[in-house]
Design an enzyme around this catalytic site. Sequence first.
Site, PDB file in Angstrom:
ATOM      1  N   ASP A 264      56.969 -18.428 -44.876  1.00  0.00           N
ATOM      2  CA  ASP A 264      57.555 -19.402 -43.834  1.00  0.00           C
ATOM      3  C   ASP A 264      56.532 -20.013 -42.978  1.00  0.00           C
ATOM      4  OD1 ASP A 264      59.833 -20.421 -42.583  1.00  0.00           O
ATOM      5  OD2 ASP A 264      60.256 -18.962 -41.402  1.00  0.00           O
TER       6      ASP A 264
ATOM      7  N   SER B 210      57.624 -14.267 -42.842  1.00  0.00           N
ATOM      8  CA  SER B 210      56.754 -14.842 -41.736  1.00  0.00           C
ATOM      9  C   SER B 210      55.327 -14.582 -41.871  1.00  0.00           C
ATOM     10  CB  SER B 210      57.142 -14.597 -40.468  1.00  0.00           C
ATOM     11  OG  SER B 210      56.947 -13.469 -40.272  1.00  0.00           O
TER      12      SER B 210
ATOM     13  N   THR C 171      66.923 -15.035 -37.608  1.00  0.00           N
ATOM     14  CA  THR C 171      67.222 -14.231 -36.126  1.00  0.00           C
ATOM     15  C   THR C 171      68.583 -13.483 -36.502  1.00  0.00           C
ATOM     16  OG1 THR C 171      66.260 -15.895 -34.955  1.00  0.00           O
ATOM     17  CG2 THR C 171      67.765 -14.555 -33.798  1.00  0.00           C
TER      18      THR C 171
HETATM   19  P1  13P Z   1      66.920 -18.746 -37.161  1.00  0.00           P
HETATM   20  O1  13P Z   1      65.688 -17.740 -36.692  1.00  0.00           O
HETATM   21  O2  13P Z   1      67.212 -19.546 -36.189  1.00  0.00           O
HETATM   22  O3  13P Z   1      67.831 -18.135 -38.075  1.00  0.00           O
HETATM   23  O4  13P Z   1      65.797 -19.790 -38.281  1.00  0.00           O
HETATM   24  C1  13P Z   1      65.053 -19.619 -39.102  1.00  0.00           C
HETATM   25  C2  13P Z   1      64.073 -20.300 -39.867  1.00  0.00           C
HETATM   26  O5  13P Z   1      64.189 -21.574 -39.655  1.00  0.00           O
HETATM   27  C3  13P Z   1      62.865 -19.677 -40.396  1.00  0.00           C
HETATM   28  O6  13P Z   1      61.841 -20.810 -40.672  1.00  0.00           O
END
Ligand code: 13P
Length: 284
Positions: free
Chosen positions: A82, A50, A232
């Site tokens: 991301d 991220s 997550t």
């Molecule tokens: P989650 O956090 O729901 O696993 O999604 C991850 C995601 O789509 C990252 O871009």
Amino acid sequence: MPVVPMQQILKHALDNRYGVGAFNIVDSVTMDAVISAAAEAKSPVIVQVSVKTVKVMGARLIRLMFEEMANRVSIPATLHLDHCPDRKVIEDCIAAGWNSVLFDASKLSYEENLSQTKEVVALAHQHGVAVEGELEAVKGIEDGIGDEYGGPIVALDKAVAFIRETHIDSFAPGIGTAHGLYKGTPKINFERVSEIMNVEPIPLVLHGGTGLSDETFHELIKRGMPKVNISTQLKITLADAYRAYLEAHPTEYDPLKLLGAVKQQLVAQVETFLHTFGSVGKAA
Ligand code: 13P
């Protein structure tokens, strides 16, 4: 075959209809766990990061760490940024030699998103870097980026025009999935995946992987979503593993034992996903 282009990983997965996990890492322990699990399972893997983590660690350090870890194993691995609305961070990652970026301009108008994505693709492709594009905001907040509700669905012809005109390498459609934990059972727009694939067969990206059922993963991968994002669940596994170890060993002060135990839990979690996505053995 260590570090390879994102396009190579996604093409093989799309052609053979399996999913490649794109796991968000936050430090060296999580990166090591993701790569180790994939190596153990002989699975290709996407190490995903991220913007928030890039801002803490720096694009160059992440790239160097990734290259070193990926070079120790013999599976195809690729490094991806991301959701990134910030062109400066995208440029930093491209300059640092990353393999792929998600330019997230879903908050902008269609026209502005189209024109800025074209610019990002032109720069990225000059450096051999892949670009994931996004038109409809994915619901939920991911490391400070995004919103709770997501945007409206763009008409199919406009979505296809966006894919064709920007020359993006993969596309993240809004299909009703969300980042974070689902409150109820999500209503997934499976048809949207088939509609896009029928007209423009580009690798599609499944966001919001945490909490989806195995059946949902299988169906979406089968219809044309070879990149499966998981963030997550790894954060939960990470925090739970620290807590469990510290509670069970209140007088243990060797950090390597703690980190080793945390890594073990993460590896097990990642391996479970790799089996679900059908990528085990695909690196052989
Ligand atoms: P989650 O956090 O729901 O696993 O999604 C991850 C995601 O789509 C990252 O871009």
